[in-house]
Design a protein around this motif. Structure first.
Motif, PDB file in Angstrom:
ATOM      1  N   LEU A  85       0.831  -1.209   0.000  1.00  0.00           N
ATOM      2  CA  LEU A  85       0.000   0.000   0.000  1.00  0.00           C
ATOM      3  C   LEU A  85       0.860   1.251   0.000  1.00  0.00           C
ATOM      4  N   ILE A  86       1.868   1.277   0.856  1.00  0.00           N
ATOM      5  CA  ILE A  86       2.738   2.459   0.947  1.00  0.00           C
ATOM      6  C   ILE A  86       3.449   2.706  -0.376  1.00  0.00           C
ATOM      7  N   GLY A 100       6.244   7.815   3.984  1.00  0.00           N
ATOM      8  CA  GLY A 100       5.978   6.384   3.887  1.00  0.00           C
ATOM      9  C   GLY A 100       7.075   5.553   4.526  1.00  0.00           C
ATOM     10  N   THR A 101       8.315   6.013   4.387  1.00  0.00           N
ATOM     11  CA  THR A 101       9.445   5.340   5.044  1.00  0.00           C
ATOM     12  C   THR A 101       9.250   5.333   6.554  1.00  0.00           C
ATOM     13  N   ALA A 102       8.811   6.468   7.086  1.00  0.00           N
ATOM     14  CA  ALA A 102       8.593   6.573   8.535  1.00  0.00           C
ATOM     15  C   ALA A 102       7.475   5.636   8.989  1.00  0.00           C
ATOM     16  N   ALA A 124      12.492  -2.264   0.913  1.00  0.00           N
ATOM     17  CA  ALA A 124      11.286  -1.734   0.280  1.00  0.00           C
ATOM     18  C   ALA A 124      11.524  -0.389  -0.398  1.00  0.00           C
ATOM     19  N   PHE A 125      12.394   0.458   0.169  1.00  0.00           N
ATOM     20  CA  PHE A 125      12.483   1.838  -0.314  1.00  0.00           C
ATOM     21  C   PHE A 125      13.790   2.204  -1.012  1.00  0.00           C
ATOM     22  N   LEU A 126      14.841   1.446  -0.813  1.00  0.00           N
ATOM     23  CA  LEU A 126      16.122   1.816  -1.414  1.00  0.00           C
ATOM     24  C   LEU A 126      16.055   1.988  -2.930  1.00  0.00           C
ATOM     25  N   VAL A 142      15.464   8.396   8.910  1.00  0.00           N
ATOM     26  CA  VAL A 142      14.054   8.224   9.280  1.00  0.00           C
ATOM     27  C   VAL A 142      13.820   6.857   9.910  1.00  0.00           C
ATOM     28  N   ALA A 143      14.453   5.828   9.358  1.00  0.00           N
ATOM     29  CA  ALA A 143      14.324   4.493   9.946  1.00  0.00           C
ATOM     30  C   ALA A 143      14.861   4.476  11.372  1.00  0.00           C
TER      31      ALA A 143
END
Length: 435
Positions: A85-86, A100-102, A124-126, A142-143
């Protein structure tokens, strides 16, 4: 003499683990025994150690099954729909990507394990960060900010150690901090928004849907971390409902936490993996992480038992009370909250929570400040602790993202300390700690 013996024992313990002469597990068991013998407490050491281990047993059991439960939920794919979803919502907007990362890192960090949180979030985000040429310091930062707040859960480490060293229950230490953590998470989202706005201004909003599809789908990204055979997509609603019920029961506090996690884990394991061999594999996959944490807590029971049984901690507290100016006594919760950030940054949680905190808490009682307040204050510095070079998971994150640790610390330190300040203010306003 007893006070001097106690402070010498603490100094020796901290030196041995910080210089890596001994592992915390070994130091917790052997150092207090040696000093107990030096102090002439030979006959009483056995009962003292047993009492200490019994005191920390409930916390150890809770941590064991909490780690196993949330590890099982990750294996079963509870967070896969959230990731999908994100990734679908953020698309090519840097602002949405950072927020979304947060959100993702906050949810995954619910298991209290930094390694798992960083692996899933980065996987997921890299690709999106690299495709948009976004600042990779933001991804890692943020992570870490999210992990810094979520690490305050009872099974996350710091709270468990504080509860064990001070003899507190989760209802005494953790539950009052839940709204304070909420303010901390809101701050993390606010910081993420600031970072995202900067990146949006620098890069603009790009249409990368085709490239995004080429990079990977959410399920393919998750496969980089877990084997697809472990997934249970058909049981996603059962796992979600079970986790929700678990969290509600946790907040209501009508059943001991260790029992909650034991029963929830048994139900989740049976429903998701009815085959005994599959059950054994899932337990084994998380056993090393669970044993590493739980064994230290149990070993610390020996340390705590000898410190209490020999009355070293009472003697050290009396010495500390004599040193602290009376005018500062009522302000100890705030002082501890502020000092916990730099102290846990330069020393391990083990050294701080089992070596320093019990002495401060004992001294605080002379000023009418409860051990629960001191315990709550002591974990408000975790957002700064999480970016310490002493944490192994942080080095894993640096390698995955491909950045230098010192660059991240320069980038993140003021924001991490800001999280601690926001939570201290919230704790004071809500009456969680007093002044």
């Amino acid at each position: 003499m007893l006070s001097l013996l106690g402070f010498t024992m603490i100094a020796t313990f901290m030196y041995l683990i910080m210089s890596k002469k001994l592992t915390p597990l070994v130091a917790f068991m052997l150092v207090p025994i040696v000093f107990g013998l030096i102090g002439g407490f030979t006959k009483g050491l056995g009962p003292m150690m047993l009492d200490g281990v019994i005191d920390v047993a409930p916390t150890s059991i809770m941590i064991l099954f909490a780690i196993l439960y949330f590890g099982l939920m990750i294996d079963a794919g509870l967070f896969d729909p959230l990731i999908a979803l994100i990734l679908k919502v953020v698309k090519g907007d840097p602002l949405k990507i950072v927020v979304g990362t947060a959100v993702l890192s906050m949810m995954v960090a619910l298991d209290g394990d930094g390694t798992t949180t960083y692996m899933i979030t980065v996987a997921a985000f890299l690709p999106l960060y690299k495709r948009l040429k976004m600042n990779l310091l933001i991804l890692a930062g943020v992570a870490m900010l999210s992990m810094g707040v979520m690490n305050m859960t009872p099974w996350g480490g710091a709270s468990a150690m504080a509860m064990s060293s001070l003899g507190l229950t989760s209802s005494e230490l953790f539950f009052p901090l839940i709204p304070v953590m909420g303010f901390g998470l809101l701050w993390v989202l606010f910081v993420s928004y600031i970072f995202g706005r900067r990146e949006r201004k620098r890069l603009g909003i790009l249409n990368i849907q085709n490239t995004f599809n080429e990079i990977a789908t959410a399920s393919e990204l998750v496969e980089n971390i877990e084997q697809p055979d472990y997934r249970r997509p058909k049981l996603i609603w059962f796992n979600f409902a079970l986790t929700l019920i678990l969290l509600v029961c946790l907040i209501m506090d009508f059943i001991p936490l260790m029992i909650l996690f034991m029963v929830a884990f048994a139900m989740a394991l049976l429903v998701n993996y009815p085959n005994i061999k599959d059950q054994q594999k899932r337990i084994s996959s998380h056993a090393s992480n669970a044993v590493a944490v739980v064994s230290i807590i149990i070993a610390a029971g020996i340390f705590i038992g000898i410190m209490s049984g020999t009355q070293m901690i009472d003697a050290m507290a009396n010495t500390l009370v004599a040193i602290i100016p009376d005018v500062l006594g009522p302000y100890l919760p705030v002082i501890v909250a502020l000092l916990s950030a730099p102290l846990t940054f330069v020393m391990s949680n083990n050294a701080f929570y089992f070596g320093v905190l019990p002495i401060i808490a004992q001294a605080a009682e002379a000023y009418g400040v409860s051990a629960a307040e001191i315990g709550r204050a002591s974990i408000l510095g975790q957002p700064v602790h999480i970016i310490s070079p002493l944490i192994a998971a942080a080095h894993l994150l640096m390698r995955m993202v491909g950045i230098e640790f010192i660059d991240l610390q320069r980038f993140l330190m003021k924001w991490a300390f800001g999280t601690t300040i926001i939570m201290i203010i919230a704790a004071l306003v809500l009456g969680v700690i007093s002044i």
